[in-house]
Scaffold this active site. Sequence first.
Site, mmCIF file in Angstrom:
data_model
loop_
_atom_site.group_PDB
_atom_site.id
_atom_site.type_symbol
_atom_site.label_atom_id
_atom_site.label_comp_id
_atom_site.label_asym_id
_atom_site.label_seq_id
_atom_site.Cartn_x
_atom_site.Cartn_y
_atom_site.Cartn_z
ATOM 1 N N SER A 1 0.813 -1.218 0.000
ATOM 2 C CA SER A 1 0.000 0.000 0.000
ATOM 3 C C SER A 1 0.843 1.262 0.000
ATOM 4 O O SER A 1 0.307 2.359 0.145
ATOM 5 C CB SER A 1 -0.902 -0.004 1.246
ATOM 6 N N THR B 1 -2.051 3.285 4.567
ATOM 7 C CA THR B 1 -1.113 4.395 4.432
ATOM 8 C C THR B 1 -0.112 4.357 5.572
ATOM 9 O O THR B 1 -0.498 4.145 6.723
ATOM 10 C CB THR B 1 -1.868 5.734 4.575
ATOM 11 N N THR C 1 1.688 6.842 0.485
ATOM 12 C CA THR C 1 0.747 5.772 0.113
ATOM 13 C C THR C 1 0.698 5.578 -1.396
ATOM 14 O O THR C 1 1.009 6.504 -2.164
ATOM 15 C CB THR C 1 -0.679 6.110 0.622
ATOM 16 N N ARG D 1 -7.484 9.386 -9.230
ATOM 17 C CA ARG D 1 -8.061 9.549 -7.884
ATOM 18 C C ARG D 1 -6.945 9.898 -6.889
ATOM 19 O O ARG D 1 -5.878 9.294 -6.878
ATOM 20 C CB ARG D 1 -8.764 8.244 -7.475
ATOM 21 N N VAL D 2 -7.203 10.900 -6.057
ATOM 22 C CA VAL D 2 -6.265 11.268 -4.994
ATOM 23 C C VAL D 2 -7.017 11.180 -3.674
ATOM 24 O O VAL D 2 -8.153 11.647 -3.565
ATOM 25 C CB VAL D 2 -5.716 12.700 -5.198
ATOM 26 N N GLY D 3 -6.397 10.571 -2.694
ATOM 27 C CA GLY D 3 -7.031 10.423 -1.383
ATOM 28 C C GLY D 3 -6.578 11.487 -0.408
ATOM 29 O O GLY D 3 -6.101 12.560 -0.783
ATOM 30 N N ASP D 4 -6.721 11.173 0.863
ATOM 31 C CA ASP D 4 -6.428 12.151 1.912
ATOM 32 C C ASP D 4 -4.927 12.363 2.146
ATOM 33 O O ASP D 4 -4.500 13.440 2.564
ATOM 34 C CB ASP D 4 -7.049 11.686 3.237
ATOM 35 N N THR E 1 -5.162 7.281 8.575
ATOM 36 C CA THR E 1 -4.992 6.200 7.611
ATOM 37 C C THR E 1 -6.347 5.564 7.374
ATOM 38 O O THR E 1 -7.229 5.649 8.217
ATOM 39 C CB THR E 1 -3.967 5.163 8.123
ATOM 40 N N GLY E 2 -6.504 4.950 6.216
ATOM 41 C CA GLY E 2 -7.780 4.294 5.921
ATOM 42 C C GLY E 2 -8.429 4.868 4.684
ATOM 43 O O GLY E 2 -7.758 5.410 3.803
ATOM 44 N N GLY F 1 -9.664 7.141 2.336
ATOM 45 C CA GLY F 1 -9.437 8.570 2.199
ATOM 46 C C GLY F 1 -10.701 9.373 2.000
ATOM 47 O O GLY F 1 -10.834 10.485 2.524
HETATM 48 N N1 GLY Z 1 -5.681 6.981 3.061
HETATM 49 C C1 GLY Z 1 -5.076 6.834 1.808
HETATM 50 C C2 GLY Z 1 -5.977 6.935 0.665
HETATM 51 O O1 GLY Z 1 -7.188 6.837 0.816
HETATM 52 O O2 GLY Z 1 -5.503 7.089 -0.442
#
Ligand code: GLY
Length: 338
Positions: A49, A198, A216, A226-229, A249-250, A252
Site C-alpha cells: 500500500s 497508508t 501511500t 483519484r487522490v485520497g487524503d 490512515t484508511g 481517504g
Molecule cells: N488513506 C489513503 C488513501 O485513501 O488514499
Amino acid sequence: MTVPLILSTWSFGQRGNEAAWPGLARGGHSIDAVERVCQVLEADQEVDSVGFGGLPDSNGHVSLDGCIMLAPNRCGSVCNVRRFMHPVSIARQVMEQTHHVMLSGDGADAFAQAQGFMPADLLAADAQDAYHRWLKERGTVDQSRDKGYSAPRPIDRGASRGQPNDGARAGRLFFHPAPEPPPGRSRDDESKWKGHDTIGVLCIDAHGVLAGACSTSGMPFKLPGRVGDSPIIGHGLYVDPEHGAAVATGTGELIMGVCGSFLAVELMRAGQEPLEAARSVLQRIIDNYDVKPEHQVALIAMRPDGQFASAALRSGYKSSVRGNQRNEVVEPDAVMLR
Ligand code: GLY
C-alpha cells in the site's frame, strides 16, 4: 511522556521506526525521522500500500502520494507520482526548494527528475500478480486488518522490480467473492474495496520539534487520477507546533469530507485531549457517512508535550510506537464500531 518519540500507523510502521530511531536518539531532527520512516516503507515491496510494491491503479500503473509537514507555513506534498519511489522525499523538496505546497502528476515527476531523484519502476512482481488476479476475479481485497508484519529487520533494501520477494507471499491479500453491487452502483465502484494501509508518522524530537509525514499508493485498483487524503495537508496529516499533530490512515474519501487531521488538531487547540480529539473526528465521520463494513479509518493524535492517543473506526488497526523506553505495536485506545 519522554521524548524523542515516533508514532507510526500499522505494525509495519515498526520497521520504519527502527530505521529512524538511532538518528533521532542521537539528537536528530523529527523532520529527518519522519522522512526516513516513510522512505523505508516506500522501498519495502512487502508493503502493498506504499511505494514500490504498492497495488496499482485500475489501469495497472502504480501512482504514489506523499506529504511532509512541520507547521502551517512549512509543508510540502506530491500526488500521482508515477516514476519515482519516494514521494515523501519529493514532498520535502517541494517544501524546501519551492514556493509551492503541492505538485501533481507529470509536474511532480518532472520536478523529481530535476531534483536528481532516480526514476524507478514501481510495479513489483507481487503487485502485478495481484493486479492480474483482480482483473480476473474482481473480488474484494481485504486490507482493513493489520496483517501483523514480522518484527523489524534491516530495511531499505533498494528493491527493484523482479527481485525475489523474501517475505511471506501468501496471506497478504485476502480475496473474497465480489458482492452484488447495490442498485445504481457498478462492480467497478471502488467503495467495495476494503481499507488500506497508508504509512503515517508523527514524531517529536529531543528539541521538542513536531513533524509528520504520510506516504501511500492509495486505494488498490483506484480510478486513475483519484487522490485520497494522504497527500492533502489537513486531511491525511496536520502539524501545528503550538497545539499538536494528527495523522490519518484508511479510506481517504471518509477522511477528506471532515478534514480529519486538521479537525483533530483544532479540537486539541480547543482543549480536547488527544484521545477525545481522535474519537470526535471518527464520530464526525460516523455522523456524516453511511459507513460500510469495508470502511476503516484510524487516527493518531499527539500534543506537543508528547501525550498521544490513537483511535479507529473498527478493530484490526494497530500503531507502532518507538520511544526511549518503548518499542512496540499497540492496539488503538478506542474502537468506535464493533
Ligand atoms: N488513506 C489513503 C488513501 O485513501 O488514499
